[in-house]
Design a protein around this motif. Sequence first.
Motif, PDB file in Angstrom:
ATOM      1  N   THR A 112       0.817  -1.217   0.000  1.00 22.37           N
ATOM      2  CA  THR A 112       0.000   0.000   0.000  1.00 22.37           C
ATOM      3  C   THR A 112       0.850   1.268   0.000  1.00 22.37           C
ATOM      4  O   THR A 112       0.372   2.330  -0.386  1.00 22.37           O
ATOM      5  CB  THR A 112      -0.922   0.023   1.229  1.00 22.37           C
ATOM      6  OG1 THR A 112      -0.138  -0.108   2.423  1.00 22.37           O
ATOM      7  CG2 THR A 112      -1.923  -1.124   1.160  1.00 22.37           C
ATOM      8  N   ASP A 113       2.104   1.174   0.443  1.00 21.78           N
ATOM      9  CA  ASP A 113       3.007   2.319   0.436  1.00 21.78           C
ATOM     10  C   ASP A 113       3.779   2.315  -0.875  1.00 21.78           C
ATOM     11  O   ASP A 113       4.783   1.613  -1.033  1.00 21.78           O
ATOM     12  CB  ASP A 113       3.973   2.235   1.622  1.00 21.78           C
ATOM     13  CG  ASP A 113       4.909   3.425   1.686  1.00 21.78           C
ATOM     14  OD1 ASP A 113       4.809   4.312   0.808  1.00 21.78           O
ATOM     15  OD2 ASP A 113       5.756   3.468   2.602  1.00 21.78           O
ATOM     16  N   ASP A 114       3.301   3.081  -1.846  1.00 17.23           N
ATOM     17  CA  ASP A 114       3.848   3.025  -3.196  1.00 17.23           C
ATOM     18  C   ASP A 114       5.320   3.396  -3.278  1.00 17.23           C
ATOM     19  O   ASP A 114       5.989   3.052  -4.260  1.00 17.23           O
ATOM     20  CB  ASP A 114       3.049   3.943  -4.125  1.00 17.23           C
ATOM     21  CG  ASP A 114       1.663   3.389  -4.417  1.00 17.23           C
ATOM     22  OD1 ASP A 114       1.441   2.197  -4.169  1.00 17.23           O
ATOM     23  OD2 ASP A 114       0.806   4.173  -4.875  1.00 17.23           O
ATOM     24  N   ASP A 115       5.835   4.117  -2.284  1.00 20.28           N
ATOM     25  CA  ASP A 115       7.218   4.587  -2.355  1.00 20.28           C
ATOM     26  C   ASP A 115       8.190   3.706  -1.575  1.00 20.28           C
ATOM     27  O   ASP A 115       9.392   3.986  -1.558  1.00 20.28           O
ATOM     28  CB  ASP A 115       7.314   6.027  -1.834  1.00 20.28           C
ATOM     29  CG  ASP A 115       6.542   7.008  -2.719  1.00 20.28           C
ATOM     30  OD1 ASP A 115       6.542   6.803  -3.943  1.00 20.28           O
ATOM     31  OD2 ASP A 115       5.943   7.952  -2.175  1.00 20.28           O
ATOM     32  N   SER A 116       7.702   2.675  -0.939  1.00 16.83           N
ATOM     33  CA  SER A 116       8.591   1.805  -0.168  1.00 16.83           C
ATOM     34  C   SER A 116       9.399   0.920  -1.111  1.00 16.83           C
ATOM     35  O   SER A 116       8.980   0.627  -2.232  1.00 16.83           O
ATOM     36  CB  SER A 116       7.781   0.931   0.782  1.00 16.83           C
ATOM     37  OG  SER A 116       7.023  -0.022   0.053  1.00 16.83           O
TER      38      SER A 116
END
Length: 262
Positions: A112-116
């Motif tokens: 869900t954290d697109d930048d991880s």
Amino acid sequence: MLLKRLSVRLEAFQLPLTKALSKAGSLGLGGVEFDAAGELSPEELSQTGRRHLRHAIRSQELNFTGIGFLSRHGFEEIDRLERRVSQAVKVLALAAELGAPVVVGQLGTIPTDDDSPAALAFHDAVTRLAREAERLGTRYAASIGPNQPSELADLFAKTGGFGLAVAYDPALLLVRGEDAYGGVRTLHDHLASIRLKDAVRSGIAVSGYREVPLGEGEVDWESFLGALEEVNYQGSLTLAPDQQGGGPDAVAASAAFVQRLI
């Protein structure tokens, strides 16, 4: 005929390969799916073995409807990710050679954290997989797993193309309290395989549910087949019980149940 679109995972018979194929043929099914593991893995299945397998399938008047890609972890797990992607590509190539339209495997939990780092690696992996499947003329049909239909639809929109699809499991969605029938409409452009299983919620089982024979669980099959008809689904319907829920008699009973519905 719907019956000719009915397929079965060969592993469900719990029989040696030749006997399982013979049993599938005797039931009048349209096709079979097998897991790319052991003697049927891309590494172990020689060119001679592949020719023999194609001949054995044709001799029973069956088709290949899919190949299962088994992996303990999804593509959100960075550890050994390249190895999993490479193996999935090998199974896609095997499917293309044998004429199987889909490879059925897991994606894992969509980050869900697109930048991880995990999310970036995940989206890169599944995009590459989708492009390779499309190049080969196959599809990677992801099991529903822990994801909701809307989450899968969003992922497919991001990756684009035809190569990434879904192996739809109405029983799993229902026991999670989700709308399995509405999910058909949400994912209608991406349905590549339908998993025919039934289940009931159970507080005793670790998973929270237990598999039961078709027609004895929470799936309203008339409503579900109606939803598939509504979206004009033309793919295979695959009897895919868990290992402990199979056997020749169980498969035959499931096939007879589906035949009564049509």
